[in-house]
Design an enzyme around this catalytic site. Structure first.
Site, short mmCIF file in Angstrom:
data_model
loop_
_atom_site.label_atom_id
_atom_site.label_comp_id
_atom_site.label_asym_id
_atom_site.label_seq_id
_atom_site.Cartn_x
_atom_site.Cartn_y
_atom_site.Cartn_z
CG ASP A 135 -2.16 1.58 1.25
OD1 ASP A 135 -2.00 1.24 -0.18
OD2 ASP A 135 -2.79 1.10 2.19
CE1 TYR A 137 -0.60 8.55 3.95
CE2 TYR A 137 1.85 9.93 3.96
CZ TYR A 137 0.66 9.97 4.96
OH TYR A 137 -0.26 10.54 5.68
CG HIS A 142 -4.08 10.78 2.52
ND1 HIS A 142 -5.64 10.85 3.04
CD2 HIS A 142 -3.64 9.68 2.79
CE1 HIS A 142 -5.09 9.69 4.11
NE2 HIS A 142 -4.17 9.43 4.39
NE ARG A 151 4.19 14.46 10.70
CZ ARG A 151 4.47 14.27 9.58
NH1 ARG A 151 3.53 12.50 9.56
NH2 ARG A 151 3.84 14.22 8.43
CD GLU A 208 -6.28 4.54 4.67
OE1 GLU A 208 -6.28 3.72 3.37
OE2 GLU A 208 -5.87 4.45 5.74
CA CA Z 1 -4.52 2.31 2.76
#
Ligand code: CA
Length: 424
Positions: A135, A137, A142, A151, A208
């Site tokens: 997976d 990112y 996002h 953060r 998601e």
């Molecule tokens: Ca994901």
């Protein structure tokens, strides 16, 4: 070899509704269970599922080198291993068989009866036996949203993000086909303000919005796939809902990243839409600044214009569309992801699945998770029945949809859906 299957002027003698995701130009691949309990590989035109094993047996693929049982399988892995030339030959041939100009199968009632099913009479199964699931990112929006929430809004992206298609190795055993019900996971969470964790059902189950791509066996261990070779190793794409438990995630993810918050289930759509079918919808991805390292550089149109939508349907209620997005917002392309994945010599295999990472667009109504859409639950979304959602409730069905469209053709993915059941 030309992709004759994509000819936008082609029509099928099988009826296709005007807004169907599955015109004759799509010709996706899937695995289904027929009403006589036979598992087979098939394609879809309109509301019809077509048994490719039967067509092969009846000699409709004459002249294309194939083993006898290539479509008599419970996964597409072997067919995918045949490589791009074969995928293209088969799609082109299927387009010919079902073209209005061709009466061979159309006029053969016996063959038609054997090979063609109404989609209502079959059950879709997982299309591939997924050995490995990675997976990524790769949506800048996002990653920025998550970085801002958890953060530092001023340094939302970590320093590596603009240089590396960041990813992690997921779990393939819990990937399920659309329609499979999902059990709310239980696990450890740390309640706000507490110092000791508790155990129980996750309170913050989320979807998601992702797309996945599926590769062929592309490289041997120790060899890498260059960015320019990557494209030919990708068979096709599916919709992917990478279910997440945000409260479990928050407590467990330091320092090694996602674990039980992610591996309880991921849902994919059953029909793999080939890269060939998506070819007319190529587009440029976002400008990449800073310029990536050389092994990640590629010119041309390497992204795809795929409209995406997420709806939530509470039990016995109307659905509510909560997000409209597009795959073209992805910062890193699939070619870059695959080149990066293998640059260290990691081998990929036929049927492996790669998630894009949550796809969020630039506007608030195009975010790809409830975490972002409700901004950690601070802006709940109103459902059609007046109830509110911060995350996903028991009984809710989450539905992902995706399609490409130009003046002449609409190519779609159907639906990727799953309902959340209460924890056991
Ligand atoms: Ca994901």
């Amino acid at each position: 070899m030309k992709i004759t299957a994509n000819n936008p002027d082609r029509n099928s003698w099988l009826k296709v509704e005007e807004n169907s995701d599955f015109p004759i130009q799509n010709i996706p691949f899937g695995v289904f269970l027929s009403d006589d309990n036979i598992t087979t590989i098939g394609t879809r035109i309109g509301e019809y599922a077509i048994d490719l094993a039967v067509l092969h047996q009846l000699n409709y693929f004459e002249g294309i080198p194939l083993t006898d049982d290539i479509f008599m399988q419970d996964s597409l892995n072997d067919f995918i291993s045949c490589g791009k030339t074969t995928w293209r030959l088969i799609r082109n041939r299927i387009a010919d068989i079902f073209d209005t100009e061709n009466s061979k199968l159309k006029d053969n009632k016996k063959h038609r009866k054997k090979a063609i099913y109404n989609i209502k009479d079959i059950e879709m199964l997982l299309p591939v036996d997924i050995g490995d699931y990675t997976d990524f990112y790769s949506s800048k929006e996002h990653a920025t949203n998550v970085g801002t929430m958890f953060r530092d809004p001023d340094n939302a992206l970590l320093p590596n993000w603009l240089h590396i298609p960041v990813g992690y190795h997921g779990r393939s055993s819990s990937i399920v086909v659309s329609g499979t019900k999902i059990r709310r996971p239980k696990g450890q969470t740390l309640p706000n303000g507490e110092s000791q964790p508790i155990f129980g059902p996750s309170k913050l189950v989320d979807f998601e919005l992702e797309m996945g791509f599926i590769t062929t066996a592309a490289n041997k261990l120790g060899k890498s796939i260059s960015i320019n070779e990557a494209e030919d190793q990708i068979f096709g794409m599916v919709l992917l809902n990478d279910w997440s438990a945000r409260d479990i995630q928050k407590w467990e993810y330091v320092p090694l990243g996602p674990f039980l918050a992610k591996n309880f289930a991921s849902t994919i759509s059953p029909w793999i839409v080939t890269m060939d079918a998506l070819d007319p919808f190529r587009t440029k991805g976002p400008e990449q600044d800073p310029k990536p390292l050389e092994y990640l550089q590629q010119d041309g149109e390497n992204s795809y214009d795929i409209n995406l939508q997420v709806a939530i349907k509470p039990k016995k209620q109307e659905e509510k569309v909560v997000s409209n997005s597009n795959f073209k917002y992805m910062y890193w392309t699939m070619n870059q992801q695959l080149a990066h994945h293998t640059v260290n010599g990691c081998n990929v295999r036929s049927g492996d699945l790669y998630g894009s990472g949550t796809i969020s667009g630039p506007t608030k109504d195009s975010y790809g998770s409830m975490l972002e859409l409700t901004w950690k639950g601070t802006n709940p979304i109103q459902m059609s029945d007046g109830t509110e959602r911060k995350f996903i409730n028991n009984g809710d069905t989450v539905i992902l949809r995706g399609h490409c469209k130009n003046d002449k053709v609409r190519i779609g993915f159907g639906e990727c859906k799953g309902r959340i059941r209460k924890a056991k």
